[in-house]
Design a protein around this motif. Sequence first.
Motif, PDB file in Angstrom:
ATOM      1  N   GLU A  99      -1.190 -33.011  22.396  1.00  0.00           N
ATOM      2  CA  GLU A  99      -2.650 -33.016  22.270  1.00  0.00           C
ATOM      3  C   GLU A  99      -3.115 -31.917  21.300  1.00  0.00           C
ATOM      4  OE1 GLU A  99      -6.258 -33.424  25.470  1.00  0.00           O
ATOM      5  OE2 GLU A  99      -4.732 -31.910  25.901  1.00  0.00           O
ATOM      6  N   MET A 100      -2.456 -30.770  21.326  1.00  0.00           N
ATOM      7  CA  MET A 100      -2.822 -29.678  20.421  1.00  0.00           C
ATOM      8  C   MET A 100      -2.515 -30.054  18.969  1.00  0.00           C
ATOM      9  SD  MET A 100      -1.591 -26.558  22.867  1.00  0.00           S
ATOM     10  CE  MET A 100      -2.475 -25.158  22.188  1.00  0.00           C
ATOM     11  N   PHE A 101      -1.362 -30.692  18.723  1.00  0.00           N
ATOM     12  CA  PHE A 101      -1.044 -31.136  17.365  1.00  0.00           C
ATOM     13  C   PHE A 101      -2.035 -32.198  16.891  1.00  0.00           C
ATOM     14  CE2 PHE A 101       3.237 -29.274  18.019  1.00  0.00           C
ATOM     15  CZ  PHE A 101       3.325 -28.549  16.839  1.00  0.00           C
ATOM     16  N   SER A 102      -2.420 -33.106  17.766  1.00  0.00           N
ATOM     17  CA  SER A 102      -3.404 -34.135  17.403  1.00  0.00           C
ATOM     18  C   SER A 102      -4.737 -33.512  17.031  1.00  0.00           C
ATOM     19  CB  SER A 102      -3.595 -35.123  18.554  1.00  0.00           C
ATOM     20  OG  SER A 102      -2.428 -35.867  18.774  1.00  0.00           O
ATOM     21  N   LYS A 103      -5.176 -32.528  17.821  1.00  0.00           N
ATOM     22  CA  LYS A 103      -6.447 -31.857  17.532  1.00  0.00           C
ATOM     23  C   LYS A 103      -6.351 -31.080  16.221  1.00  0.00           C
ATOM     24  CE  LYS A 103      -9.811 -31.897  19.435  1.00  0.00           C
ATOM     25  NZ  LYS A 103     -11.051 -32.683  19.174  1.00  0.00           N
ATOM     26  N   ALA A 104      -5.206 -30.439  15.953  1.00  0.00           N
ATOM     27  CA  ALA A 104      -5.016 -29.703  14.699  1.00  0.00           C
ATOM     28  C   ALA A 104      -5.167 -30.647  13.503  1.00  0.00           C
ATOM     29  CB  ALA A 104      -3.652 -29.020  14.683  1.00  0.00           C
ATOM     30  N   ALA A 105      -4.593 -31.841  13.603  1.00  0.00           N
ATOM     31  CA  ALA A 105      -4.729 -32.826  12.522  1.00  0.00           C
ATOM     32  C   ALA A 105      -6.176 -33.293  12.399  1.00  0.00           C
ATOM     33  CB  ALA A 105      -3.795 -34.007  12.764  1.00  0.00           C
ATOM     34  N   GLU A 106      -6.809 -33.530  13.527  1.00  0.00           N
ATOM     35  CA  GLU A 106      -8.200 -34.001  13.526  1.00  0.00           C
ATOM     36  C   GLU A 106      -9.132 -33.009  12.841  1.00  0.00           C
ATOM     37  OE1 GLU A 106     -11.684 -34.441  16.839  1.00  0.00           O
ATOM     38  OE2 GLU A 106      -9.716 -35.239  17.402  1.00  0.00           O
ATOM     39  N   ILE A 107      -8.939 -31.706  13.077  1.00  0.00           N
ATOM     40  CA  ILE A 107      -9.849 -30.719  12.477  1.00  0.00           C
ATOM     41  C   ILE A 107      -9.362 -30.218  11.112  1.00  0.00           C
ATOM     42  CG2 ILE A 107     -10.856 -30.016  14.672  1.00  0.00           C
ATOM     43  CD1 ILE A 107      -9.136 -27.574  14.711  1.00  0.00           C
ATOM     44  N   GLY A 108      -8.178 -30.711  10.666  1.00  0.00           N
ATOM     45  CA  GLY A 108      -7.740 -30.463   9.296  1.00  0.00           C
ATOM     46  C   GLY A 108      -6.872 -29.243   9.062  1.00  0.00           C
ATOM     47  N   ILE A 109      -6.377 -28.591  10.121  1.00  0.00           N
ATOM     48  CA  ILE A 109      -5.540 -27.414   9.879  1.00  0.00           C
ATOM     49  C   ILE A 109      -4.059 -27.770   9.751  1.00  0.00           C
ATOM     50  CG2 ILE A 109      -7.150 -25.762  10.886  1.00  0.00           C
ATOM     51  CD1 ILE A 109      -5.354 -25.690  13.397  1.00  0.00           C
ATOM     52  N   ASP A 110      -3.729 -29.027   9.935  1.00  0.00           N
ATOM     53  CA  ASP A 110      -2.331 -29.449   9.776  1.00  0.00           C
ATOM     54  C   ASP A 110      -1.846 -29.192   8.353  1.00  0.00           C
ATOM     55  OD1 ASP A 110      -4.198 -31.461   9.045  1.00  0.00           O
ATOM     56  OD2 ASP A 110      -2.679 -33.027   9.264  1.00  0.00           O
ATOM     57  N   LYS A 111      -2.717 -29.340   7.373  1.00  0.00           N
ATOM     58  CA  LYS A 111      -2.303 -29.156   5.974  1.00  0.00           C
ATOM     59  C   LYS A 111      -2.061 -27.695   5.611  1.00  0.00           C
ATOM     60  CE  LYS A 111      -7.079 -29.750   4.665  1.00  0.00           C
ATOM     61  NZ  LYS A 111      -7.905 -30.913   4.570  1.00  0.00           N
ATOM     62  N   TYR A 112      -2.442 -26.771   6.489  1.00  0.00           N
ATOM     63  CA  TYR A 112      -2.197 -25.343   6.265  1.00  0.00           C
ATOM     64  C   TYR A 112      -1.015 -24.823   7.088  1.00  0.00           C
ATOM     65  CZ  TYR A 112      -6.762 -25.630   4.123  1.00  0.00           C
ATOM     66  OH  TYR A 112      -7.819 -25.994   3.324  1.00  0.00           O
ATOM     67  N   GLY A 113      -0.298 -25.711   7.725  1.00  0.00           N
ATOM     68  CA  GLY A 113       0.856 -25.317   8.529  1.00  0.00           C
ATOM     69  C   GLY A 113       0.729 -25.648   9.996  1.00  0.00           C
ATOM     70  N   GLY A 114      -0.366 -26.264  10.407  1.00  0.00           N
ATOM     71  CA  GLY A 114      -0.571 -26.596  11.811  1.00  0.00           C
ATOM     72  C   GLY A 114       0.002 -27.952  12.177  1.00  0.00           C
ATOM     73  N   ASP A 115       1.158 -28.269  11.611  1.00  0.00           N
ATOM     74  CA  ASP A 115       1.830 -29.511  11.969  1.00  0.00           C
ATOM     75  C   ASP A 115       3.229 -29.174  12.500  1.00  0.00           C
ATOM     76  OD1 ASP A 115       3.182 -28.722   9.682  1.00  0.00           O
ATOM     77  OD2 ASP A 115       2.788 -30.570   8.577  1.00  0.00           O
ATOM     78  N   ARG A 116       3.930 -30.152  12.985  1.00  0.00           N
ATOM     79  CA  ARG A 116       5.239 -29.886  13.601  1.00  0.00           C
ATOM     80  C   ARG A 116       6.237 -29.283  12.619  1.00  0.00           C
ATOM     81  NH1 ARG A 116       5.290 -32.075  18.753  1.00  0.00           N
ATOM     82  NH2 ARG A 116       3.625 -33.587  19.077  1.00  0.00           N
ATOM     83  N   ALA A 117       6.171 -29.654  11.353  1.00  0.00           N
ATOM     84  CA  ALA A 117       7.119 -29.124  10.369  1.00  0.00           C
ATOM     85  C   ALA A 117       6.826 -27.660  10.036  1.00  0.00           C
ATOM     86  CB  ALA A 117       7.074 -29.962   9.096  1.00  0.00           C
ATOM     87  N   GLY A 118       5.591 -27.239  10.186  1.00  0.00           N
ATOM     88  CA  GLY A 118       5.209 -25.889   9.786  1.00  0.00           C
ATOM     89  C   GLY A 118       5.158 -24.886  10.912  1.00  0.00           C
ATOM     90  N   MET A 119       5.481 -25.292  12.125  1.00  0.00           N
ATOM     91  CA  MET A 119       5.353 -24.392  13.266  1.00  0.00           C
ATOM     92  C   MET A 119       6.666 -24.323  14.035  1.00  0.00           C
ATOM     93  SD  MET A 119       1.539 -25.278  14.588  1.00  0.00           S
ATOM     94  CE  MET A 119       1.323 -23.721  15.397  1.00  0.00           C
ATOM     95  N   TYR A 120       6.795 -23.291  14.834  1.00  0.00           N
ATOM     96  CA  TYR A 120       7.935 -23.196  15.732  1.00  0.00           C
ATOM     97  C   TYR A 120       7.462 -22.741  17.101  1.00  0.00           C
ATOM     98  CZ  TYR A 120       8.024 -18.150  14.821  1.00  0.00           C
ATOM     99  OH  TYR A 120       7.696 -16.834  14.714  1.00  0.00           O
ATOM    100  N   MET A 121       8.233 -23.103  18.084  1.00  0.00           N
ATOM    101  CA  MET A 121       7.905 -22.807  19.472  1.00  0.00           C
ATOM    102  C   MET A 121       8.522 -21.476  19.866  1.00  0.00           C
ATOM    103  SD  MET A 121       6.424 -24.131  22.204  1.00  0.00           S
ATOM    104  CE  MET A 121       6.390 -25.877  21.875  1.00  0.00           C
ATOM    105  N   VAL A 122       7.727 -20.611  20.441  1.00  0.00           N
ATOM    106  CA  VAL A 122       8.245 -19.362  20.992  1.00  0.00           C
ATOM    107  C   VAL A 122       8.425 -19.583  22.485  1.00  0.00           C
ATOM    108  CG1 VAL A 122       7.791 -16.914  21.412  1.00  0.00           C
ATOM    109  CG2 VAL A 122       7.092 -17.967  19.244  1.00  0.00           C
ATOM    110  N   LYS A 123       9.651 -19.466  22.942  1.00  0.00           N
ATOM    111  CA  LYS A 123       9.935 -19.639  24.361  1.00  0.00           C
ATOM    112  C   LYS A 123       9.606 -18.328  25.068  1.00  0.00           C
ATOM    113  CE  LYS A 123      13.599 -22.867  23.229  1.00  0.00           C
ATOM    114  NZ  LYS A 123      12.915 -24.079  23.336  1.00  0.00           N
ATOM    115  N   HIS A 124       8.976 -18.410  26.214  1.00  0.00           N
ATOM    116  CA  HIS A 124       8.482 -17.214  26.894  1.00  0.00           C
ATOM    117  C   HIS A 124       9.300 -16.797  28.105  1.00  0.00           C
ATOM    118  CE1 HIS A 124       4.729 -16.601  24.612  1.00  0.00           C
ATOM    119  NE2 HIS A 124       4.928 -17.865  24.319  1.00  0.00           N
ATOM    120  N   GLU A 125      10.485 -17.368  28.272  1.00  0.00           N
ATOM    121  CA  GLU A 125      11.333 -16.935  29.373  1.00  0.00           C
ATOM    122  C   GLU A 125      11.769 -15.492  29.126  1.00  0.00           C
ATOM    123  OE1 GLU A 125      12.121 -19.796  27.605  1.00  0.00           O
ATOM    124  OE2 GLU A 125      11.370 -21.253  29.040  1.00  0.00           O
ATOM    125  N   GLY A 126      11.720 -14.653  30.139  1.00  0.00           N
ATOM    126  CA  GLY A 126      12.177 -13.272  30.012  1.00  0.00           C
ATOM    127  C   GLY A 126      11.188 -12.344  29.341  1.00  0.00           C
TER     128      GLY A 126
END
Length: 132
Positions: A99-126
């Motif tokens: 849903e967050m990726f869909s909203k990022a595309a809808e508001i146009g920030i995907d082209k600045y890196g807000g898409d799956r190819a431009g982001m990475y997940m930070v795991k918060h365990e520990g």
Amino acid sequence: TTCPMTGVLPGEDVAKSIYTLNMTIQYDSARPGEFIEKGFAYNFPNVVLFTWSKAGPDGRPYYDRSLQMQCVEAAGKILFVGINFLARSPSVPKGEIDEMFSKAAEIGIDKYGGDRAGMYMVKHEGCRYPVS
């Protein structure tokens, strides 16, 4: 925040070191949704572009997730763009991340890196989070 860096960049694993980052925020109540965040010895202008809320135990809505964008510009050139998907919980269900990726595309920030190819997940365990 002190966290082991176990996020994965697209196609590669990042160093598995422990990182501690102390960040401060300057907030002006006359400009809701905008603030200056200081980290890494720099000031980053931030804008909260969208928020999601959920009902708390008292039935009142509270912040659950948000999309945030930072842009540093100098001499008419963009030097840095940062896009953050923030969540109150350290564990976010896949459907909410989608849903967050869909909203990022809808508001146009995907082209600045807000898409799956431009982001990475930070795991918060520990991780250890300060309480203030």
